[in-house]
Structures are given as structure tokens and as C-alpha cells.
Motif scaffolding. Structure first.
Motif, PDB file in Angstrom:
ATOM      1  N   THR A 185       7.934   2.274  -5.567  1.00  0.00           N
ATOM      2  CA  THR A 185       7.092   3.442  -5.315  1.00  0.00           C
ATOM      3  C   THR A 185       5.856   3.380  -6.200  1.00  0.00           C
ATOM      4  O   THR A 185       5.823   2.661  -7.195  1.00  0.00           O
ATOM      5  CB  THR A 185       7.875   4.759  -5.517  1.00  0.00           C
ATOM      6  OG1 THR A 185       8.246   4.885  -6.883  1.00  0.00           O
ATOM      7  CG2 THR A 185       9.123   4.795  -4.644  1.00  0.00           C
ATOM      8  N   CYS A 186       4.837   4.121  -5.791  1.00  0.00           N
ATOM      9  CA  CYS A 186       3.509   3.988  -6.404  1.00  0.00           C
ATOM     10  C   CYS A 186       3.478   4.607  -7.811  1.00  0.00           C
ATOM     11  O   CYS A 186       3.707   5.803  -7.980  1.00  0.00           O
ATOM     12  CB  CYS A 186       2.465   4.654  -5.523  1.00  0.00           C
ATOM     13  SG  CYS A 186       0.809   4.481  -6.201  1.00  0.00           S
ATOM     14  N   SER A 187       3.121   3.767  -8.789  1.00  0.00           N
ATOM     15  CA  SER A 187       3.062   4.235 -10.179  1.00  0.00           C
ATOM     16  C   SER A 187       1.790   5.035 -10.439  1.00  0.00           C
ATOM     17  O   SER A 187       1.678   5.740 -11.425  1.00  0.00           O
ATOM     18  CB  SER A 187       3.110   3.027 -11.112  1.00  0.00           C
ATOM     19  OG  SER A 187       2.075   2.128 -10.775  1.00  0.00           O
ATOM     20  N   ARG A 188       0.812   4.890  -9.534  1.00  0.00           N
ATOM     21  CA  ARG A 188      -0.436   5.644  -9.737  1.00  0.00           C
ATOM     22  C   ARG A 188      -0.308   7.065  -9.191  1.00  0.00           C
ATOM     23  O   ARG A 188      -0.888   8.000  -9.724  1.00  0.00           O
ATOM     24  CB  ARG A 188      -1.596   4.924  -9.078  1.00  0.00           C
ATOM     25  CG  ARG A 188      -2.078   3.762  -9.953  1.00  0.00           C
ATOM     26  CD  ARG A 188      -3.236   3.045  -9.326  1.00  0.00           C
ATOM     27  NE  ARG A 188      -2.853   1.682  -8.990  1.00  0.00           N
ATOM     28  CZ  ARG A 188      -3.640   0.826  -8.368  1.00  0.00           C
ATOM     29  NH1 ARG A 188      -4.836   1.179  -7.982  1.00  0.00           N
ATOM     30  NH2 ARG A 188      -3.226  -0.388  -8.126  1.00  0.00           N
ATOM     31  N   CYS A 189       0.460   7.216  -8.092  1.00  0.00           N
ATOM     32  CA  CYS A 189       0.678   8.563  -7.554  1.00  0.00           C
ATOM     33  C   CYS A 189       1.653   9.328  -8.422  1.00  0.00           C
ATOM     34  O   CYS A 189       1.544  10.540  -8.562  1.00  0.00           O
ATOM     35  CB  CYS A 189       1.228   8.483  -6.135  1.00  0.00           C
ATOM     36  SG  CYS A 189       0.014   7.912  -4.948  1.00  0.00           S
ATOM     37  N   HIS A 190       2.640   8.635  -8.955  1.00  0.00           N
ATOM     38  CA  HIS A 190       3.698   9.319  -9.696  1.00  0.00           C
ATOM     39  C   HIS A 190       4.324   8.346 -10.683  1.00  0.00           C
ATOM     40  O   HIS A 190       4.688   7.248 -10.301  1.00  0.00           O
ATOM     41  CB  HIS A 190       4.752   9.833  -8.710  1.00  0.00           C
ATOM     42  CG  HIS A 190       5.734  10.769  -9.334  1.00  0.00           C
ATOM     43  ND1 HIS A 190       6.924  10.341  -9.878  1.00  0.00           N
ATOM     44  CD2 HIS A 190       5.689  12.106  -9.532  1.00  0.00           C
ATOM     45  CE1 HIS A 190       7.580  11.386 -10.367  1.00  0.00           C
ATOM     46  NE2 HIS A 190       6.850  12.463 -10.176  1.00  0.00           N
TER      47      HIS A 190
ATOM     48  N   VAL B 250       0.850  -1.194   0.000  1.00  0.00           N
ATOM     49  CA  VAL B 250       0.000   0.000   0.000  1.00  0.00           C
ATOM     50  C   VAL B 250       0.888   1.247   0.000  1.00  0.00           C
ATOM     51  O   VAL B 250       1.920   1.292   0.663  1.00  0.00           O
ATOM     52  CB  VAL B 250      -1.006  -0.047   1.181  1.00  0.00           C
ATOM     53  CG1 VAL B 250      -0.285  -0.010   2.522  1.00  0.00           C
ATOM     54  CG2 VAL B 250      -2.009   1.087   1.092  1.00  0.00           C
ATOM     55  N   CYS B 251       0.503   2.227  -0.801  1.00  0.00           N
ATOM     56  CA  CYS B 251       1.272   3.476  -0.873  1.00  0.00           C
ATOM     57  C   CYS B 251       0.703   4.463   0.146  1.00  0.00           C
ATOM     58  O   CYS B 251      -0.348   4.203   0.732  1.00  0.00           O
ATOM     59  CB  CYS B 251       1.223   4.045  -2.298  1.00  0.00           C
ATOM     60  SG  CYS B 251      -0.225   5.083  -2.597  1.00  0.00           S
ATOM     61  N   PRO B 252       1.378   5.600   0.364  1.00  0.00           N
ATOM     62  CA  PRO B 252       0.870   6.562   1.365  1.00  0.00           C
ATOM     63  C   PRO B 252      -0.537   7.070   1.049  1.00  0.00           C
ATOM     64  O   PRO B 252      -1.239   7.552   1.946  1.00  0.00           O
ATOM     65  CB  PRO B 252       1.892   7.705   1.305  1.00  0.00           C
ATOM     66  CG  PRO B 252       3.138   7.071   0.789  1.00  0.00           C
ATOM     67  CD  PRO B 252       2.688   6.012  -0.167  1.00  0.00           C
ATOM     68  N   ASN B 253      -0.957   6.971  -0.194  1.00  0.00           N
ATOM     69  CA  ASN B 253      -2.302   7.430  -0.545  1.00  0.00           C
ATOM     70  C   ASN B 253      -3.315   6.287  -0.664  1.00  0.00           C
ATOM     71  O   ASN B 253      -4.425   6.487  -1.160  1.00  0.00           O
ATOM     72  CB  ASN B 253      -2.255   8.232  -1.844  1.00  0.00           C
ATOM     73  CG  ASN B 253      -1.522   9.554  -1.648  1.00  0.00           C
ATOM     74  OD1 ASN B 253      -1.660  10.186  -0.605  1.00  0.00           O
ATOM     75  ND2 ASN B 253      -0.734   9.941  -2.624  1.00  0.00           N
ATOM     76  N   GLY B 254      -2.902   5.101  -0.252  1.00  0.00           N
ATOM     77  CA  GLY B 254      -3.860   4.008  -0.159  1.00  0.00           C
ATOM     78  C   GLY B 254      -4.032   3.155  -1.409  1.00  0.00           C
ATOM     79  O   GLY B 254      -4.890   2.270  -1.437  1.00  0.00           O
ATOM     80  N   HIS B 255      -3.233   3.377  -2.443  1.00  0.00           N
ATOM     81  CA  HIS B 255      -3.315   2.494  -3.611  1.00  0.00           C
ATOM     82  C   HIS B 255      -2.718   1.132  -3.258  1.00  0.00           C
ATOM     83  O   HIS B 255      -1.671   1.070  -2.622  1.00  0.00           O
ATOM     84  CB  HIS B 255      -2.538   3.083  -4.792  1.00  0.00           C
ATOM     85  CG  HIS B 255      -3.116   4.374  -5.283  1.00  0.00           C
ATOM     86  ND1 HIS B 255      -2.374   5.525  -5.418  1.00  0.00           N
ATOM     87  CD2 HIS B 255      -4.382   4.684  -5.650  1.00  0.00           C
ATOM     88  CE1 HIS B 255      -3.164   6.497  -5.859  1.00  0.00           C
ATOM     89  NE2 HIS B 255      -4.389   6.019  -5.995  1.00  0.00           N
ATOM     90  N   GLN B 256      -3.375   0.082  -3.700  1.00  0.00           N
ATOM     91  CA  GLN B 256      -2.916  -1.254  -3.348  1.00  0.00           C
ATOM     92  C   GLN B 256      -2.210  -1.930  -4.514  1.00  0.00           C
ATOM     93  O   GLN B 256      -2.554  -1.716  -5.676  1.00  0.00           O
ATOM     94  CB  GLN B 256      -4.103  -2.112  -2.921  1.00  0.00           C
ATOM     95  CG  GLN B 256      -4.622  -1.736  -1.543  1.00  0.00           C
ATOM     96  CD  GLN B 256      -5.643  -2.729  -1.053  1.00  0.00           C
ATOM     97  OE1 GLN B 256      -6.635  -2.984  -1.729  1.00  0.00           O
ATOM     98  NE2 GLN B 256      -5.407  -3.299   0.106  1.00  0.00           N
TER      99      GLN B 256
HETATM  100 ZN   LIG Z   1      -0.431   5.785  -4.756  1.00  0.00          ZN
END
Ligand SMILES: [Zn+2]
Ligand SMILES: [Zn+2]
Length: 149
Positions: A130-135, A112-118
């Protein structure tokens, strides 16, 4: 563990059935961070060889169907309503797939990323992800925390 020759045969049958006479071809590629891809310009549906080797044949089939639905719906459709309609029609179960193409229901590792994407994995990632959806691209502000469930 799927047999790659079997996966190729299955993928080619699915493509000729759902996309007949349109010049679409199947191939394996060296991707590791995503399972399948639909390349509209060259009309290719590709599967990660490394992931296909560890998946069951049913899972390979689902990823190929997911990409065929993209080919049918067109690039502009994204995962929107037109893509979903095609996916349903051809028997793609539309499970949540992570960027590694791992089905949510099967994966023992959840991130889970800091913004809750799983994110879902079969193995604990070896280094920081690191989260590909946030950045897009590597950014430690969006580091994923992994846990076994
Ligand atoms: Zn994210
Ligand atoms: Zn997709």
C-alpha cells in the motif's frame, strides 16, 4: 550485481571526501523497503545490504550520494531546495527513487496507488503493498497496482 566490499570502499571514500572529519560512518543494514538512509543522530549513512547486492555499483553510488546530500543539507531540508543544491554539487543525479531505492529509469515494474503515486521495482512484489505517501503503514484503501512495462 555489486560486490559489497567494493560498495563499502566506495561509500567510505565518498563520505570522507564530502563529509571530512565529521565522524560520519557507513554501514549496511537489513532494510528491504528502502535503499539508503541518513541517520543524523548517530551520523551514519546506511545502505540496504539486500538491495546493494542486486544493484550495479553506479546505483549504489547514487544512493550513497543521495544520503550524503541529506547529511550536508541537514534533516530539516527534506528533499527541498537546500538538499537539491547539495545533491547537484556532489554529483547526485537526483533520479526519482522509490521507497525501495530503485531508480525510475531502470525499473521494469511500475506500481500506482489510487491517488496516482508511482513506485518502481525490479521484481513483482509478492504480496499486497500500500502507498506510503498516502498513508504511513499498511492500509488497503491505498493498495498499489503493479504492472510490467
Ligand atoms: Zn498514494
Ligand atoms: Zn532522500
Amino acid at each position: 550485481m555489486a560486490d559489497l566490499a567494493e560498495v563499502r570502499g566506495l561509500a567510505e571514500r565518498l563520505i570522507s571526501h564530502h563529509l571530512p572529519g565529521q565522524g560520519w560512518q557507513f554501514g549496511f543494514d537489513r532494510a528491504r523497503r528502502r535503499g539508503g538512509v541518513c541517520i543524523y543522530q548517530t551520523r551514519r549513512i546506511q545502505l540496504s545490504r539486500a538491495l546493494a547486492e542486486v544493484w550495479a555499483i553506479e546505483q549504489c553510488e547514487q544512493v550513497v550520494l543521495h544520503e550524503i546530500a541529506h547529511a550536508l543539507a541537514g534533516a530539516a531540508a527534506g528533499h527541498g531546495v537546500r538538499w537539491r543544491a547539495q545533491a547537484d554539487r556532489i554529483g547526485c543525479r537526483r533520479e526519482t527513487l522509490s521507497d525501495g531505492g530503485v531508480a525510475e529509469r531502470d525499473a521494469p515494474i511500475v506500481g500506482v496507488c489510487p491517488n496516482g503515486h508511482q513506485f518502481f521495482r525490479y521484481r513483482m512484489p509478492s504480496g499486497p503493498r500500500t502507498c506510503s505517501r498516502c498513508h504511513r503503514g499498511f492500509d488497503l484503501r491505498y493498495q498499489i497496482t503493479w504492472a510490467r512495462r
